[in-house]
Design a protein around this motif. Structure first.
Motif, PDB file in Angstrom:
ATOM      1  N   PRO A 325      28.021-112.411  57.667  1.00 46.36           N
ATOM      2  CA  PRO A 325      27.187-111.516  56.847  1.00 46.36           C
ATOM      3  C   PRO A 325      27.671-110.081  56.957  1.00 46.36           C
ATOM      4  O   PRO A 325      28.064-109.624  58.036  1.00 46.36           O
ATOM      5  CB  PRO A 325      25.789-111.684  57.450  1.00 46.36           C
ATOM      6  CG  PRO A 325      25.836-112.971  58.207  1.00 46.36           C
ATOM      7  CD  PRO A 325      27.241-113.108  58.700  1.00 46.36           C
ATOM      8  N   LEU A 326      27.627-109.349  55.831  1.00 45.61           N
ATOM      9  CA  LEU A 326      28.136-107.975  55.833  1.00 45.61           C
ATOM     10  C   LEU A 326      27.156-107.002  56.464  1.00 45.61           C
ATOM     11  O   LEU A 326      27.547-106.043  57.110  1.00 45.61           O
ATOM     12  CB  LEU A 326      28.467-107.534  54.408  1.00 45.61           C
ATOM     13  CG  LEU A 326      29.564-108.329  53.718  1.00 45.61           C
ATOM     14  CD1 LEU A 326      30.022-107.597  52.462  1.00 45.61           C
ATOM     15  CD2 LEU A 326      30.761-108.525  54.628  1.00 45.61           C
ATOM     16  N   ALA A 327      25.869-107.213  56.233  1.00 43.86           N
ATOM     17  CA  ALA A 327      24.835-106.377  56.842  1.00 43.86           C
ATOM     18  C   ALA A 327      25.151-104.888  56.699  1.00 43.86           C
ATOM     19  O   ALA A 327      25.292-104.383  55.599  1.00 43.86           O
ATOM     20  CB  ALA A 327      24.651-106.773  58.314  1.00 43.86           C
ATOM     21  N   THR A 328      25.340-104.194  57.827  1.00 41.19           N
ATOM     22  CA  THR A 328      25.496-102.734  57.802  1.00 41.19           C
ATOM     23  C   THR A 328      26.811-102.276  57.187  1.00 41.19           C
ATOM     24  O   THR A 328      26.961-101.103  56.863  1.00 41.19           O
ATOM     25  CB  THR A 328      25.413-102.159  59.225  1.00 41.19           C
ATOM     26  OG1 THR A 328      26.404-102.800  60.043  1.00 41.19           O
ATOM     27  CG2 THR A 328      24.042-102.424  59.827  1.00 41.19           C
ATOM     28  N   GLY A 329      27.784-103.193  57.024  1.00 45.33           N
ATOM     29  CA  GLY A 329      29.095-102.775  56.540  1.00 45.33           C
ATOM     30  C   GLY A 329      29.237-102.667  55.042  1.00 45.33           C
ATOM     31  O   GLY A 329      30.291-102.247  54.549  1.00 45.33           O
ATOM     32  N   VAL A 330      28.192-103.025  54.282  1.00 42.59           N
ATOM     33  CA  VAL A 330      28.310-103.079  52.828  1.00 42.59           C
ATOM     34  C   VAL A 330      28.702-101.733  52.232  1.00 42.59           C
ATOM     35  O   VAL A 330      29.615-101.632  51.398  1.00 42.59           O
ATOM     36  CB  VAL A 330      26.996-103.581  52.193  1.00 42.59           C
ATOM     37  CG1 VAL A 330      27.032-103.425  50.680  1.00 42.59           C
ATOM     38  CG2 VAL A 330      26.760-105.039  52.553  1.00 42.59           C
ATOM     39  N   ALA A 331      28.004-100.674  52.622  1.00 47.90           N
ATOM     40  CA  ALA A 331      28.222 -99.365  52.005  1.00 47.90           C
ATOM     41  C   ALA A 331      29.653 -98.876  52.211  1.00 47.90           C
ATOM     42  O   ALA A 331      30.285 -98.352  51.284  1.00 47.90           O
ATOM     43  CB  ALA A 331      27.224 -98.352  52.543  1.00 47.90           C
ATOM     44  N   LEU A 332      30.184 -99.045  53.426  1.00 48.65           N
ATOM     45  CA  LEU A 332      31.541 -98.575  53.692  1.00 48.65           C
ATOM     46  C   LEU A 332      32.576 -99.438  52.982  1.00 48.65           C
ATOM     47  O   LEU A 332      33.604 -98.931  52.515  1.00 48.65           O
ATOM     48  CB  LEU A 332      31.803 -98.560  55.197  1.00 48.65           C
ATOM     49  CG  LEU A 332      31.089 -97.456  55.982  1.00 48.65           C
ATOM     50  CD1 LEU A 332      31.352 -97.612  57.470  1.00 48.65           C
ATOM     51  CD2 LEU A 332      31.515 -96.077  55.509  1.00 48.65           C
ATOM     52  N   LYS A 333      32.335-100.727  52.882  1.00 43.76           N
ATOM     53  CA  LYS A 333      33.267-101.579  52.133  1.00 43.76           C
ATOM     54  C   LYS A 333      33.302-101.155  50.670  1.00 43.76           C
ATOM     55  O   LYS A 333      34.381-101.042  50.067  1.00 43.76           O
ATOM     56  CB  LYS A 333      32.862-103.048  52.245  1.00 43.76           C
ATOM     57  CG  LYS A 333      33.758-103.971  51.403  1.00 43.76           C
ATOM     58  CD  LYS A 333      33.518-105.435  51.678  1.00 43.76           C
ATOM     59  CE  LYS A 333      34.457-106.303  50.831  1.00 43.76           C
ATOM     60  NZ  LYS A 333      34.416-107.725  51.187  1.00 43.76           N
TER      61      LYS A 333
END
Length: 358
Positions: A325-333
């Motif tokens: 799961p991407l969780a907290t990494g979505v915005a930076l990706k």
């Protein structure tokens, strides 16, 4: 000669003790400034601190973590000493031991203290057992959740520290996950304000929630990404890279070409590193790593030899064994994809095929 130190003192309604604490610590060797973070006080804490010679900043949001994060960001120097505002009697000279314990490879020095009226229930019943089970390299510390410590903020993403009482533990785990040593020195007897059971209950709940949130993150699993270019890395592994960096783990990216865009998005994280593909074979895990996880694009079969820890190898594309799961990494990706001119519709997870397990 050791680098100068910024002392930060989070304080909420501590007008009775703050002036004494400020006056005492600003006379310590290597201390260049004292910063008091007024965390929504309703008394004269700010005025007393300023009169004693501190620089006072305000943090209206309740929570020790908010105050610490604000104070660390405001500090003029990378070496930051965090001190409690409610100290009564304490042996000032022993605080200098923390500064003296700095050495190459040391990222944090914990101040171990004793109070004859404090049986340290949080340490004995919660923090120490949790560390021995989850982070055994820190399991022998006598005072792991001491609120008095000295650390090098340049080693961690201090802007991402937890906002609550677990912040002191978060600093320690991030330094450990970055590969630096945590030392401990005796700072003698300290008398704190008395704590009631409700206070300990609230603290225990926040600390337990913190440990539970860190368990699935694999902070000591060091990640190595091997890809042809930064577009492939961002598309297939960008969420994992971001999530690991936000949590405090170390990530190294080896590319055949390019990398400026990834640097622009992830370069602010001290545990991020990018290097040419040719250097991947010489990669060595950091001193505290429990596992090395290599994630590579299909066709790039260069492994990382000689690792002194277990090694997993994952590949992108193809049949998926592991959904992450991407969780907290979505915005930076998304930020990386946008800079690269690629579609920013990001699925909720990245998937990988397990090639080898250490």
């Amino acid at each position: 000669m050791h680098a100068p130190i910024s002392v930060i003192i989070p304080a909420r309604d501590e007008a009775e003790t703050i002036a004494q604490v400020v006056a005492t610590v600003q006379d310590l060797p290597c201390v260049a400034e004292v910063v008091v973070i007024d965390n929504g006080s309703t008394d004269a804490t700010a005025a007393c601190a300023a009169a004693a010679g501190a620089r006072v900043i305000a943090e209206a949001r309740p929570g020790m973590g908010h105050a610490v994060r604000n104070g660390v960001a405001a500090a003029a120097h990378d070496w930051v000493m965090k001190v409690d505002a409610d100290l009564g009697r304490f042996e000032t000279g022993l605080f200098a031991r923390m500064a003296e314990a700095r050495a190459p490879g040391v990222g944090l020095v914990k101040g171990a203290w004793n109070d004859p009226h404090d049986p340290m229930p949080m340490t004995r019943l919660l923090v120490a057992p949790a560390l021995r089970l989850m982070f055994p390299g820190l399991g022998e510390l006598r005072a792991p959740n001491s609120g008095i410590y000295l650390f090098d903020r340049s080693r961690i993403a201090h802007q991402r520290l937890t906002p609550d009482y677990a912040v002191d533990l978060d600093v320690m785990l991030r330094v450990h996950a970055a590969g630096a040593r945590v030392e401990e020195v005796d700072i003698g007897r300290i008398v704190h304000d008395a704590r009631n059971p409700d206070h300990y209950s609230r603290m225990a709940q926040e600390i337990l929630a913190f440990f539970l949130s860190r368990q699935p993150l694999g902070l000591l699993d060091e990640v190595v990404v091997i890809a042809a270019d930064e577009a492939a890395a961002a598309q297939h592994v960008g969420g994992v890279i971001a999530g690991k960096l936000i949590a405090g783990a170390r990530v190294s990216v080896y590319l055949n070409e390019g990398g400026a865009t990834l640097d622009a998005v992830f370069g602010g994280f001290p545990t991020y590193r990018r290097a040419p593909f040719a250097e991947a074979a010489g990669h060595a895990p950091h001193a505290n790593a429990a596992r090395l996880r290599i994630i590579r694009a299909p066709g790039l079969d260069r492994a990382v030899p000689g690792a002194c820890v277990p090694v997993d190898v994952w590949e992108t594309g193809g049949a998926a064994d592991v959904p992450v799961p991407l969780a907290t990494g979505v915005a930076l990706k998304r930020a990386a994809l946008e800079r690269l001119g690629l579609p920013t519709d990001v699925p909720p997870r990245e998937t990988f095929r397990v090639v080898a397990e250490g």
